[in-house]
Each structure stands twice: as structure tokens, then as C-alpha cells.
Design a protein around this motif. Structure first.
Motif, PDB file in Angstrom:
ATOM      1  N   PHE A   1       0.822  -1.207   0.000  1.00  0.00           N
ATOM      2  CA  PHE A   1       0.000   0.000   0.000  1.00  0.00           C
ATOM      3  C   PHE A   1       0.862   1.265   0.000  1.00  0.00           C
ATOM      4  CE2 PHE A   1      -2.658   3.100   2.372  1.00  0.00           C
ATOM      5  CZ  PHE A   1      -3.751   3.127   1.524  1.00  0.00           C
ATOM      6  N   LEU A   2       1.979   1.207   0.720  1.00  0.00           N
ATOM      7  CA  LEU A   2       2.891   2.348   0.807  1.00  0.00           C
ATOM      8  C   LEU A   2       4.040   2.152  -0.182  1.00  0.00           C
ATOM      9  CD1 LEU A   2       3.059   2.741   4.693  1.00  0.00           C
ATOM     10  CD2 LEU A   2       1.636   4.018   3.080  1.00  0.00           C
ATOM     11  N   GLN A   3       3.877   2.678  -1.372  1.00  0.00           N
ATOM     12  CA  GLN A   3       4.880   2.534  -2.417  1.00  0.00           C
ATOM     13  C   GLN A   3       5.628   3.849  -2.607  1.00  0.00           C
ATOM     14  OE1 GLN A   3       3.489   0.584  -6.019  1.00  0.00           O
ATOM     15  NE2 GLN A   3       1.702  -0.188  -4.913  1.00  0.00           N
ATOM     16  N   GLU A   4       6.940   3.791  -2.429  1.00  0.00           N
ATOM     17  CA  GLU A   4       7.748   5.009  -2.506  1.00  0.00           C
ATOM     18  C   GLU A   4       7.609   5.712  -3.848  1.00  0.00           C
ATOM     19  OE1 GLU A   4      12.352   6.430  -1.687  1.00  0.00           O
ATOM     20  OE2 GLU A   4      11.945   4.462  -2.548  1.00  0.00           O
ATOM     21  N   SER A   5       7.382   4.958  -4.908  1.00  0.00           N
ATOM     22  CA  SER A   5       7.297   5.567  -6.238  1.00  0.00           C
ATOM     23  C   SER A   5       6.179   6.599  -6.324  1.00  0.00           C
ATOM     24  CB  SER A   5       7.076   4.484  -7.298  1.00  0.00           C
ATOM     25  OG  SER A   5       5.881   3.756  -7.034  1.00  0.00           O
ATOM     26  N   GLN A   6       5.174   6.467  -5.478  1.00  0.00           N
ATOM     27  CA  GLN A   6       4.063   7.423  -5.518  1.00  0.00           C
ATOM     28  C   GLN A   6       4.494   8.798  -5.048  1.00  0.00           C
ATOM     29  OE1 GLN A   6       0.201   5.005  -4.205  1.00  0.00           O
ATOM     30  NE2 GLN A   6       1.984   4.542  -2.956  1.00  0.00           N
ATOM     31  N   TRP A   7       5.278   8.851  -3.969  1.00  0.00           N
ATOM     32  CA  TRP A   7       5.604  10.139  -3.365  1.00  0.00           C
ATOM     33  C   TRP A   7       7.056  10.556  -3.514  1.00  0.00           C
ATOM     34  CZ3 TRP A   7       4.010   6.283   0.433  1.00  0.00           C
ATOM     35  CH2 TRP A   7       5.086   5.641   1.054  1.00  0.00           C
ATOM     36  N   HIS A   8       7.864   9.783  -4.211  1.00  0.00           N
ATOM     37  CA  HIS A   8       9.287  10.095  -4.300  1.00  0.00           C
ATOM     38  C   HIS A   8       9.489  11.527  -4.813  1.00  0.00           C
ATOM     39  CE1 HIS A   8      13.588   9.160  -4.672  1.00  0.00           C
ATOM     40  NE2 HIS A   8      13.544   9.909  -5.755  1.00  0.00           N
ATOM     41  N   ALA A   9      10.060  12.373  -3.953  1.00  0.00           N
ATOM     42  CA  ALA A   9      10.340  13.778  -4.275  1.00  0.00           C
ATOM     43  C   ALA A   9       9.077  14.539  -4.662  1.00  0.00           C
ATOM     44  CB  ALA A   9      11.390  13.884  -5.382  1.00  0.00           C
TER      45      ALA A   9
ATOM     46  N   ALA B   1      -3.328  14.611  -5.931  1.00  0.00           N
ATOM     47  CA  ALA B   1      -2.441  13.835  -6.801  1.00  0.00           C
ATOM     48  C   ALA B   1      -1.028  14.083  -6.290  1.00  0.00           C
ATOM     49  CB  ALA B   1      -2.595  14.266  -8.256  1.00  0.00           C
ATOM     50  N   TRP B   2      -0.074  13.330  -6.812  1.00  0.00           N
ATOM     51  CA  TRP B   2       1.318  13.484  -6.388  1.00  0.00           C
ATOM     52  C   TRP B   2       2.012  14.419  -7.355  1.00  0.00           C
ATOM     53  CZ3 TRP B   2       1.972  11.566  -1.716  1.00  0.00           C
ATOM     54  CH2 TRP B   2       1.087  10.571  -1.292  1.00  0.00           C
ATOM     55  N   VAL B   3       2.491  15.556  -6.842  1.00  0.00           N
ATOM     56  CA  VAL B   3       3.006  16.629  -7.694  1.00  0.00           C
ATOM     57  C   VAL B   3       4.420  17.025  -7.273  1.00  0.00           C
ATOM     58  CG1 VAL B   3       0.691  17.516  -8.154  1.00  0.00           C
ATOM     59  CG2 VAL B   3       1.987  18.407  -6.211  1.00  0.00           C
ATOM     60  N   GLU B   4       5.136  17.607  -8.214  1.00  0.00           N
ATOM     61  CA  GLU B   4       6.485  18.092  -7.942  1.00  0.00           C
ATOM     62  C   GLU B   4       6.432  19.280  -6.979  1.00  0.00           C
ATOM     63  OE1 GLU B   4       9.164  16.607  -9.068  1.00  0.00           O
ATOM     64  OE2 GLU B   4       8.104  15.184 -10.368  1.00  0.00           O
ATOM     65  N   ALA B   5       7.535  19.495  -6.263  1.00  0.00           N
ATOM     66  CA  ALA B   5       7.614  20.596  -5.302  1.00  0.00           C
ATOM     67  C   ALA B   5       8.720  21.555  -5.689  1.00  0.00           C
ATOM     68  CB  ALA B   5       7.875  20.049  -3.898  1.00  0.00           C
ATOM     69  N   ARG B   6       8.658  22.746  -5.110  1.00  0.00           N
ATOM     70  CA  ARG B   6       9.670  23.766  -5.368  1.00  0.00           C
ATOM     71  C   ARG B   6      10.759  23.780  -4.301  1.00  0.00           C
ATOM     72  NH1 ARG B   6       4.542  25.697  -6.131  1.00  0.00           N
ATOM     73  NH2 ARG B   6       4.023  26.651  -8.139  1.00  0.00           N
ATOM     74  N   GLY B   7      10.500  23.159  -3.164  1.00  0.00           N
ATOM     75  CA  GLY B   7      11.399  23.295  -2.017  1.00  0.00           C
ATOM     76  C   GLY B   7      12.523  22.295  -1.934  1.00  0.00           C
ATOM     77  N   GLY B   8      12.653  21.406  -2.909  1.00  0.00           N
ATOM     78  CA  GLY B   8      13.737  20.436  -2.883  1.00  0.00           C
ATOM     79  C   GLY B   8      13.272  19.083  -2.364  1.00  0.00           C
ATOM     80  N   THR B   9      14.244  18.238  -2.019  1.00  0.00           N
ATOM     81  CA  THR B   9      13.935  16.883  -1.587  1.00  0.00           C
ATOM     82  C   THR B   9      14.293  16.688  -0.119  1.00  0.00           C
ATOM     83  OG1 THR B   9      16.091  16.119  -2.367  1.00  0.00           O
ATOM     84  CG2 THR B   9      14.228  15.910  -3.883  1.00  0.00           C
ATOM     85  N   ASN B  10      13.734  15.617   0.457  1.00  0.00           N
ATOM     86  CA  ASN B  10      13.814  15.393   1.893  1.00  0.00           C
ATOM     87  C   ASN B  10      14.099  13.918   2.167  1.00  0.00           C
ATOM     88  OD1 ASN B  10      13.354  15.732   4.744  1.00  0.00           O
ATOM     89  ND2 ASN B  10      11.295  14.916   4.441  1.00  0.00           N
TER      90      ASN B  10
ATOM     91  N   GLY C   1       3.133  10.683   9.323  1.00  0.00           N
ATOM     92  CA  GLY C   1       2.369  11.865   9.694  1.00  0.00           C
ATOM     93  C   GLY C   1       1.630  12.522   8.563  1.00  0.00           C
ATOM     94  N   GLY C   2       1.797  12.015   7.324  1.00  0.00           N
ATOM     95  CA  GLY C   2       1.182  12.701   6.203  1.00  0.00           C
ATOM     96  C   GLY C   2       0.802  11.827   5.024  1.00  0.00           C
ATOM     97  N   PHE C   3       1.789  11.232   4.374  1.00  0.00           N
ATOM     98  CA  PHE C   3       1.504  10.531   3.127  1.00  0.00           C
ATOM     99  C   PHE C   3       0.712   9.243   3.352  1.00  0.00           C
ATOM    100  CE2 PHE C   3       5.391  12.647   1.029  1.00  0.00           C
ATOM    101  CZ  PHE C   3       4.626  13.772   0.757  1.00  0.00           C
ATOM    102  N   LEU C   4       0.868   8.617   4.506  1.00  0.00           N
ATOM    103  CA  LEU C   4       0.030   7.464   4.839  1.00  0.00           C
ATOM    104  C   LEU C   4      -1.436   7.897   4.881  1.00  0.00           C
ATOM    105  CD1 LEU C   4       0.812   5.003   7.769  1.00  0.00           C
ATOM    106  CD2 LEU C   4      -1.500   5.767   7.279  1.00  0.00           C
TER     107      LEU C   4
END
Length: 491
Positions: free
Chosen positions: A9-17, A23-32, A192-195
Motif C-alpha cells: 500500500f505504501l509505495q515510494e514511487s508514488q511520493w518520491h520527491a 495527486a502526487w506533484v512536484e515541489a519547489r522546495g527540494g527533496t527530503n 504523519g502525512g503521506f500514509l
């Protein structure tokens, strides 16, 4: 061990960066990069939101909220019930991830998922309750008050119990008809969030109603300042909460603050000492003491203080320290090096001031062994400060009056407990303790997600969340009157 179960259920490919806005979208603040505290292994990588990302999320949430508010209560409730069912179906996977990401035990991870299921069902139940009141008024006029959502609610949640402490605000805020922008701690962005985003995404929550943006102080400040956000629900340290309150207050937002604590457990001389020691150990060392309700002071009557201390030392020495998520230990790591250093400094300063280190201390890496300090007294760092580490501080007292005085000798006011078979005496002491949560014959971490939860003083702003308090927090009253025709006034 692989970092992520990529077929679950928790697949990294969904939220990677990426961030989540429906929906899963790109961000401006960089990676974590997100590291497992017990092993240092990189669990996953998410995006890191900046102020621009927050502004974009607030705009999307603001546009999505009216349609969500207008959706019928049964349709809304079904979303929460489906999300709860998904959490139950994927229970083992979610519990293990929460344990690994937070440095907790599998018992702790399982507890968070069970509480999440309850919170989701409770949010569904809110929607079947009355949403207003008919008020008395003059003949010919209908007068009523109804609850309306704030619009967009910003939720800022911490790392220690990230799933529960995020969802206890997100779920009722959504149930009340708000859209939510959630900023989980970047150390625990999945738990705390993506789950939560995954549960609601598959449960059919309309896109845009929930935004999830892990981020640091810049993102939190932007959320508190954005004019489209009507309320901020913050859980975290008192120092950070003060900044949130200042920024949100300056922008005239409602603020719910759930902050730190320096919580006292009072053990009277007639207590069953083995039972009292069990309560004190659980309250002080559960999840390495990284809980706002943790037992920060064990106030023991002078006649039993030495014996209680010896029992605590035996318990501390019997606990295993290690990777608790894999069942190798009962006590896991602290969340990061900064917190490890802070715990070391508080203990060292207290020993230098005259406290006695009975057992415990720093271990390898982020691990800190269960610690017992005796002879702790006012003025010492271990007496005054919230430690957020596995340190049991034993403070002797001579009388009930002195116990009350010591327990109230703090700017915090979250949780307190009294242990004694003399219920009348224990309750009389409890009635004089300044706290938001009071437990007789239990320890200070006693909690259920269905109860109103809130502290006083530096533990919060007097608001409560949970159970019957949720309608009050996440809505505001609107008074409405209706007449058949306008009256004639003397002007």
C-alpha cells in the motif's frame, strides 16, 4: 531489509520527491531524505515544501472546500469509513512503517494504526450528529444557530506520534466541512502525512480537499500567514507553539495549541510499590520518553522514595535497548542527534547540581538507556525542563501539601496522576493540581483518542481537541433568524 515494500500500500514511487494535493506533484522546495533512527538507513525520500508550495496548496484547498462542504453528510461519512477499512486491511504494513520511521516499537506502531481507525470512525460519526440548535425567540421568528466550517484548516504535526497527532486534527476538520493543508514533521512525513493521504485518496476524498506538504519552519510560517487559512491546529514544542501563535494571531486566525508538558506522578506512602513502579516506568520510558504526557517527575513520599527508586533501577536494567521496530528491544532510539545531545546535557547538569545517576545514560548512536535520577529537586534542569528522553526523575516529598506544591511548580499544565488506595485523599490532591488531564491510580500517559485533550499554561492555549470537543474546535457558530416579512421599525 529493503527500505520500502514496493508492492504494498505504501509505495515510494508514488511520493518520491513529491507532495500531495489530491495527486502526487512536484515541489519547489527540494527533496527530503527520511532516515530510520534505529539504523540510519534511508527509508524513503519525499519533497520538502517551501513557502511557494504552501501558497499553491492553500489556493487549491480554498477552491476545493465549498464543494466538499456541500456534499451530503452520508457521502462524507462513507469516505471516512472506507479509509478506516483500508487501514484495517493494510494494518501490519502501516504499523511496521510507523514503528520504523518513528524509532518506536511495533507495539507503538500498532497502537497508532488502531487509534487511527477509531479516529476515522469517530469522524464519520460526527456527521450523524446535530449541527446546530433551535433558539428561543419572539413569536413569528425562527431563530437558530448552525455550525459552519472555518474554510481551510492548517495542521502542523510532530514526529513522536505522527499518525495519531496528525489524524486527530485532520479527520474531524474534514468531517466538519473544512479543507485541510497538513504539514507533517519532515522527519516523519509518511507516518504523519503521506500514509493519511493514501488512505483518503483510495477512500474517494475529492482531489484538493487534503494537501500534504512536509516542510520546515518556512513552510509552517507560510501556512500561518496565508489569508485563505482560517485556523491552525498545532502540536509540538512550547517554543515552536509560541511562534505559531504569534504569527497566526497577527493574522487573526483561530489557533489550537497542544504543547509540551512537565508532568508529575505523585506516589503516596500507602501505594502498592511494585504497581507504582510499573506505572512510573511506563510513563517515563514509553517511546523513549518522547511524549508530551510523559512522566517528567515521580514525586514519591520520603518514606518510600528509596524503595521505589530501587524498583525503578531494577526495571531500567531489565529493559533491552535496540531496534524496537524489529522486536529486538523495548526501548528504541531518540529521533535525532540534537535531541540525544539535549538529553545528555540535562542529565549531566542535574548530576552536577547534586542529583544521583542511579542507572542509565547514553548508548551508541541515537540510543539512550533508561535512566533513573534520584534526589532531584527544584532548580535542577531535570526538575524544570521537559526532557523528551527516557529519564525517570525521583523527587521526594514530606506531606500532601508539599507534593501539590512541587507538582504545580511548573509553567506547564498538561497531565498529572496520583497513586494511592485512599481514593478520597488522592482525589483531594488531584483537584488542586493545575493540569488538563488528571488520572487517579494510573500514570500520566494514560490517553484515549476519544477524550477531550488539552493543557493549561505553557502546555496549550486552553483549547481541547478530541471527542465532544471537535465540533467546537473545527467549526464556528452562525446565528440565523427567519421571518415571513420584514418588520416596520420606528426609523
Amino acid at each position: 531489509m529493503s527500505a520500502i515494500n514496493r508492492t504494498g500500500f505504501l509505495q515510494e514511487s508514488q511520493w518520491h520527491a513529491k507532495l500531495f494535493n489530491g495527486a502526487w506533484v512536484e515541489a519547489r522546495g527540494g527533496t527530503n531524505p527520511v532516515r530510520e533512527p534505529a539504523t540510519g538507513q534511508c527509508l524513503t525520500q519525499t519533497a520538502l515544501a517551501n513557502a511557494e508550495d504552501v501558497a499553491a496548496a492553500c489556493q487549491v484547498a480554498h477552491r476545493a472546500q465549498p464543494a466538499w462542504q456541500a456534499l451530503g453528510p452520508r457521502d462524507k461519512a462513507e469516505v471516512f469509513r472506507r479509509a478506516a477499512q483500508l487501514a484495517e486491511i493494510h494494518f501490519d504494513e502501516l504499523a511496521l512503517f510507523v514503528a520504523r520511521e518513528t524509532g518506536g516499537s511495533l507495539l507503538k506502531g500498532s497502537h497508532e494504526v488502531r487509534e487511527a481507525v477509531v479516529l476515522l470512525h469517530q469522524a464519520a460519526g460526527l456527521l450523524s450528529q446535530g449541527h446546530g440548535l433551535i433558539l428561543p425567540s419572539a413569536a413569528g421568528r425562527l431563530s437558530y444557530a448552525r455550525r459552519l466550517p472555518h474554510g481551510v484548516v492548517g495542521v502542523i504535526s510532530p514526529f513522536n506520534f505522527p499518525l495519531v497527532l496528525s489524524l486527530r486534527a485532520v479527520a474531524p476538520a474534514l468531517a466538519a466541512g473544512n479543507a485541510v493543508v497538513l504539514k507533517p514533521d519532515p522527519q516523519t512525513p509518511v507516518s504523519g502525512g503521506f500514509l493519511i493521504a493514501r488512505l483518503f485518496q483510495d477512500a474517494g476524498l475529492p482531489p484538493g480537499v487534503l494537501q500534504v506538504l512536509p516542510g520546515g519552519a518556512q513552510a509552517g510560517e507560510a501556512l500561518c500567514e496565508d489569508p485563505r487559512v482560517g485556523m491552525i491546529a498545532f502540536t509540538g514544542s512550547t517554543a515552536a507553539g509560541r511562534k505559531v501563535a504569534e504569527t497566526a494571531g497577527r493574522n487573526l486566525k483561530k489557533v489550537a495549541l497542544e504543547l509540551g508538558g512537565k508532568n508529575s506522578l505523585i506516589v503516596l506512602e500507602d501505594a502498592d510499590l511494585p504497581l507504582a513502579a510499573s506505572n512510573a516506568a511506563w510513563g517515563a520510558w514509553l517511546h523513549q520518553g518522547q511524549i508530551c504526557m510523559a512522566t517528567g517527575r515521580i514525586l514519591a513520599h520520603a518514606s518510600i522514595a528509596d524503595e521505589l527508586t530501587a524498583l525503578l533501577v531494577a526495571k531500567a536494567n531489565a529493559l533491552q535497548v535496540g531496534d524496537a521496530a524489529q522486536g529486538q528491544a523495548q526501548v528504541g532510539p531518540l529521533i535525532n542527534e540534537r535531541q540525544h545531545v539535549r538529553v545528555c546535557q540535562i542529565v549531566e547538569a542535574s548530576v552536577a547540581a547534586g542529583a544521583r545517576l542511579e542507572t542509565g545514560g547514553p548508548g551508541e548512536g541515537l540510543f539512550y538507556r533508561p535512566t533513573v535520577l534520584s534526589g532531584v529537586r527544584p532548580g535542577m534542569a531535570a526538575f524544570e525542563q521537559e526532557i523528551f528522553g527516557p529519564v525517570a526523575c525521583v523527587v521526594p516529598f514530606e506531606s500532601d501539601e508539599q507534593a501539590i506544591e512541587l507538582a504545580n511548580a511548573t509553567e506547564y499544565g498538561l497531565s498529572a496522576a496520583v497513586i494511592s488506595p485512599s481514593l478520597g485523599r488522592a482525589m483531594a490532591i488531584g483537584e488542586r493540581l493545575r493540569c488538563g488531564l488528571l488520572h487517579i491510580n494510573d500514570q500520566t500517559v494514560a490517553d484515549e483518542c476519544i477524550n477531550p485533550f488539552g493543557g493549561r499554561g505553557h502546555s496549550g492555549n486552553g483549547g481541547s481537541v478530541g471527542g465532544p470537543a471537535d465540533w467546537d474546535e473545527y467549526t464556528q457558530w452562525q446565528w440565523v433568524t427567519v421571518k415571513n416579512e420584514p418588520p416596520r421599525y420606528p426609523f
